[in-house]
Write a protein that holds these residues in place. Structure first.
Motif, short mmCIF file in Angstrom:
data_model
loop_
_atom_site.label_atom_id
_atom_site.label_comp_id
_atom_site.label_asym_id
_atom_site.label_seq_id
_atom_site.Cartn_x
_atom_site.Cartn_y
_atom_site.Cartn_z
N THR A 1 -5.16 -1.30 8.64
CA THR A 1 -3.92 -1.58 7.82
C THR A 1 -4.32 -2.37 6.80
O THR A 1 -5.07 -3.44 7.27
CB THR A 1 -2.63 -1.92 8.55
N CYS A 2 -3.72 -2.44 5.42
CA CYS A 2 -4.11 -3.39 4.57
C CYS A 2 -3.19 -3.28 3.45
O CYS A 2 -2.24 -2.33 3.25
CB CYS A 2 -5.48 -3.20 3.96
N THR A 3 -3.17 -4.46 2.59
CA THR A 3 -1.96 -4.43 1.52
C THR A 3 -2.93 -4.98 0.23
O THR A 3 -3.75 -5.94 0.36
CB THR A 3 -0.92 -5.70 1.59
N LEU A 4 -2.89 -4.13 -0.86
CA LEU A 4 -3.42 -4.48 -2.11
C LEU A 4 -2.51 -5.21 -2.93
O LEU A 4 -1.37 -4.83 -3.14
CB LEU A 4 -4.10 -3.29 -2.76
N ILE A 5 -2.98 -6.35 -3.49
CA ILE A 5 -2.23 -7.15 -4.22
C ILE A 5 -2.91 -7.41 -5.80
O ILE A 5 -3.97 -7.48 -5.82
CB ILE A 5 -1.77 -8.73 -3.61
N THR A 6 -1.91 -7.20 -6.75
CA THR A 6 -2.30 -7.30 -7.89
C THR A 6 -1.17 -8.21 -8.87
O THR A 6 -0.17 -7.82 -8.99
CB THR A 6 -2.69 -6.18 -8.74
N LEU A 7 -1.73 -9.37 -9.13
CA LEU A 7 -0.79 -10.18 -9.66
C LEU A 7 -1.33 -10.56 -11.02
O LEU A 7 -2.40 -10.94 -11.37
CB LEU A 7 -0.85 -11.70 -9.17
N ASP A 8 -0.42 -10.18 -12.07
CA ASP A 8 -0.72 -10.17 -13.55
C ASP A 8 0.09 -11.43 -14.20
O ASP A 8 1.11 -11.37 -14.49
CB ASP A 8 -0.39 -9.09 -14.32
N PRO A 9 -0.65 -12.73 -14.28
CA PRO A 9 0.29 -13.82 -14.91
C PRO A 9 0.49 -13.58 -16.36
O PRO A 9 1.77 -13.82 -16.90
CB PRO A 9 -0.84 -14.93 -14.80
N GLY A 10 -0.10 -12.94 -16.96
CA GLY A 10 0.36 -12.69 -18.39
C GLY A 10 1.50 -11.66 -18.57
O GLY A 10 2.25 -12.27 -19.33
N ALA A 11 1.29 -10.62 -17.96
CA ALA A 11 2.68 -9.72 -17.95
C ALA A 11 3.71 -10.18 -17.15
O ALA A 11 4.99 -9.78 -17.27
CB ALA A 11 2.08 -8.54 -17.48
N GLY A 12 3.60 -11.10 -16.08
CA GLY A 12 4.49 -11.65 -15.11
C GLY A 12 4.82 -10.72 -14.24
O GLY A 12 6.32 -10.76 -13.75
N THR A 13 3.90 -9.81 -13.79
CA THR A 13 4.23 -8.74 -12.64
C THR A 13 3.20 -8.97 -11.50
O THR A 13 2.00 -9.69 -11.39
CB THR A 13 3.99 -7.39 -13.15
N LEU A 14 4.03 -8.41 -10.42
CA LEU A 14 3.36 -8.49 -9.02
C LEU A 14 3.29 -7.10 -8.69
O LEU A 14 4.40 -6.36 -8.54
CB LEU A 14 3.94 -9.14 -8.10
N THR A 15 2.10 -6.21 -8.37
CA THR A 15 2.05 -4.83 -8.00
C THR A 15 1.57 -5.08 -6.45
O THR A 15 0.26 -5.52 -6.25
CB THR A 15 1.25 -3.76 -8.80
N LEU A 16 2.21 -4.02 -5.56
CA LEU A 16 1.56 -3.97 -4.31
C LEU A 16 1.35 -2.34 -3.84
O LEU A 16 2.07 -1.65 -4.40
CB LEU A 16 2.91 -4.62 -3.19
N HIS A 17 0.34 -2.43 -2.98
CA HIS A 17 0.17 -1.02 -2.36
C HIS A 17 -0.04 -1.15 -0.96
O HIS A 17 -0.89 -2.03 -0.62
CB HIS A 17 -1.14 -0.43 -3.01
N LEU A 18 0.86 -0.53 -0.13
CA LEU A 18 0.93 -0.77 1.52
C LEU A 18 0.17 0.46 2.11
O LEU A 18 0.59 1.37 1.70
CB LEU A 18 2.32 -1.09 1.81
N ALA A 19 -0.95 0.03 2.70
CA ALA A 19 -1.37 1.07 3.58
C ALA A 19 -1.44 0.96 5.12
O ALA A 19 -2.18 0.05 5.62
CB ALA A 19 -3.01 1.15 3.29
N GLY A 20 -0.07 1.38 5.65
CA GLY A 20 0.03 0.88 6.97
C GLY A 20 0.30 -0.30 7.27
O GLY A 20 0.80 -0.85 8.28
N HIS A 21 0.83 -1.30 6.27
CA HIS A 21 0.79 -2.73 6.27
C HIS A 21 2.26 -3.17 6.14
O HIS A 21 2.99 -2.35 5.45
CB HIS A 21 -0.27 -3.80 5.49
N HIS A 22 2.86 -4.13 6.79
CA HIS A 22 4.19 -4.70 6.64
C HIS A 22 4.03 -5.12 5.21
O HIS A 22 3.35 -5.76 4.51
CB HIS A 22 4.48 -5.48 7.58
N GLU A 23 5.39 -5.47 4.73
CA GLU A 23 5.58 -5.99 3.56
C GLU A 23 5.53 -7.49 3.45
O GLU A 23 5.67 -8.34 4.35
CB GLU A 23 7.10 -5.83 3.00
N PRO A 24 4.76 -8.21 2.48
CA PRO A 24 4.66 -9.62 2.18
C PRO A 24 6.23 -10.27 1.80
O PRO A 24 7.18 -9.69 1.69
CB PRO A 24 3.70 -9.71 0.98
N LEU A 25 6.18 -11.54 1.95
CA LEU A 25 6.87 -12.26 1.88
C LEU A 25 6.92 -13.09 0.32
O LEU A 25 5.88 -13.52 -0.02
CB LEU A 25 7.30 -13.51 2.58
#
Length: 403
Positions: A261-285
């Motif tokens: 299980t894993c979570t991919l996290i992409t944080l874009d400071p310039g655009a002010g966005t956070l993108t997540l892809h969850l592969a069987g993993h629970h949500e972050p806080l």
């Protein structure tokens, strides 16, 4: 048989449980009389054969084995390692007058000392037994120390593979992480995490958990973590990246039952966005000035469950100007609370976070983990990894959505 000095003699803190393995009644009586004349508190159990000795050693504690090398069912120095396999007790070999070399040779086979029948006085018996037990305890302590040292060295190597230094080029985003093995003195398991920042300013992170424990899970975790960093720096993203990781998972796993299980996290400071892809993993806080909450994110299946058919939708949300993301593996929330039978869960984790008041991310993670472990009375059995990303950016607000 119990020696008379075993009861009521408070001069001695030690108590020796002695196993005599001797088929000759005359020699056995001699040993019993010698022990009786010592100043040692002891209990004595006698066995006539090697088979009886093995059963006695399996049945209870023994501090010292007095071992004759000529038994009805076994003979020679080779008896010593077979006895050693069943016990951590000291071994003193009993040799005859016609065996001048057997005693010395027994030491090479693992015995702590030897005594020659007919040449033993009570004082010699007392010293030999006490010192043999002390030497055996020292040997065991040294062996445990060496095992601990080797395990620490192995953990250090695994930690470098599972928990590398983040590659961050901007002070706007910081990363803090913690890792604890599931059992005391255990090797690190298959939990892994990593953080890199690419040339476009985006911060990419992964946290994952290979099913199972031990070296196979750890090796696969290291492999996936290194592959993720290489593929991410090479420009692979999102679902394409997860498909490549799944291919590597399948090629490298030791058994077909292992999944990740894993979570991919992409944080874009310039655009002010956070993108997540969850592969069987629970949500972050997500931690904001308004409090901490669980991110509502779309899910996909774990890597290796259904190879080639996985779909991992993206969830994108706006970043507050200041905040943090806490991603973690199951070990943080699966413990029981105060022996009540109820698991901590996400709600319990959020309640703990509400009571932690510190501005330092590392201290926050330390206190969070300490509280969860204390609630579980340190009965943690699963590895746990925690990653915290903190940012300070005035990025544009982008509505949350899943795709």
């Amino acid at each position: 048989m119990t020696g008379p000095s075993a009861a009521g003699d408070e001069r001695h803190a030690e108590q020796y449980d002695v196993l005599l393995v001797e088929d000759d009644d005359g020699d056995a009586l001699l040993v019993e009389e010698l022990l009786h004349d010592t100043d040692l508190p002891y209990t004595l159990t006698r066995c006539h054969t090697a088979a009886e000795a093995h059963r006695a050693l399996a049945a209870g504690r023994v501090d010292c084995v007095l071992l004759d090398l000529h038994l009805p069912d076994a003979s020679g120095l080779e008896i010593i390692p077979t006895i050693q396999a069943d016990t951590h007790a000291a071994i003193i070999v009993l040799t005859g007058l016609d065996e001048p070399r057997a005693g010395v040779e027994s030491l090479a086979f693992g015995a702590q000392d030897y005594l020659v029948k007919g040449k033993v006085e009570p004082d010699l018996m007392q010293r030999a037994l006490r010192y043999a037990v002390q030497r055996k305890q020292a040997e065991l302590a040294n062996a445990a120390l060496q095992i601990g040292k080797l395990r620490a060295e192995e953990n250090a190597r695994l930690e470098r593979g599972l928990l590398p230094e983040p590659l961050l080029s901007s002070a706007a985003v910081t990363a803090s992480s913690r890792y604890y093995p599931g059992r005391a003195q255990a090797l690190l398991g298959g939990d892994f995490l990593d953080v890199v920042q690419t040339g476009d300013g985006q911060v990419h992170a992964i946290i994952g958990d290979v099913s199972g424990h031990g070296p196979d899970a750890a090796a696969l975790g290291v492999c996936l973590r290194i592959a993720w960093r290489a593929l991410t720096l090479g420009g692979h993203r999102d679902q394409r990246l997860l498909r490549l990781l799944e291919q590597i998972h399948i090629a490298e796993r030791a058994g077909s039952d292992l999944f990740t299980t894993c979570t991919l996290i992409t944080l874009d400071p310039g655009a002010g966005t956070l993108t997540l892809h969850l592969a069987g993993h629970h949500e972050p806080l997500i931690v904001t000035p308004d409090g901490t909450r669980e991110v509502a994110a779309a899910h996909g299946i774990a890597l290796g469950i259904a190879p080639g058919v996985g779909d991992w939708p993206a969830t994108t949300l706006a970043l507050p100007a200041d905040g943090a993301l806490i991603a973690y593996t199951d070990g943080l929330i699966e413990g029981f609370v105060d022996g009540s039978g109820a698991r901590l869960g996400v709600d319990g984790l959020l309640r703990i976070i509400d009571t932690l008041h510190t501005s330092d991310p590392g201290t926050h993670l330390d206190r969070l983990i300490a509280r969860t472990r204390a609630l579980n009375a340190d009965r943690h059995t699963d590895d746990l990894a925690v990653l915290r990303l903190d940012w300070h950016t005035a990025g544009a607000a982008v509505p949350s959505h899943s795709s």
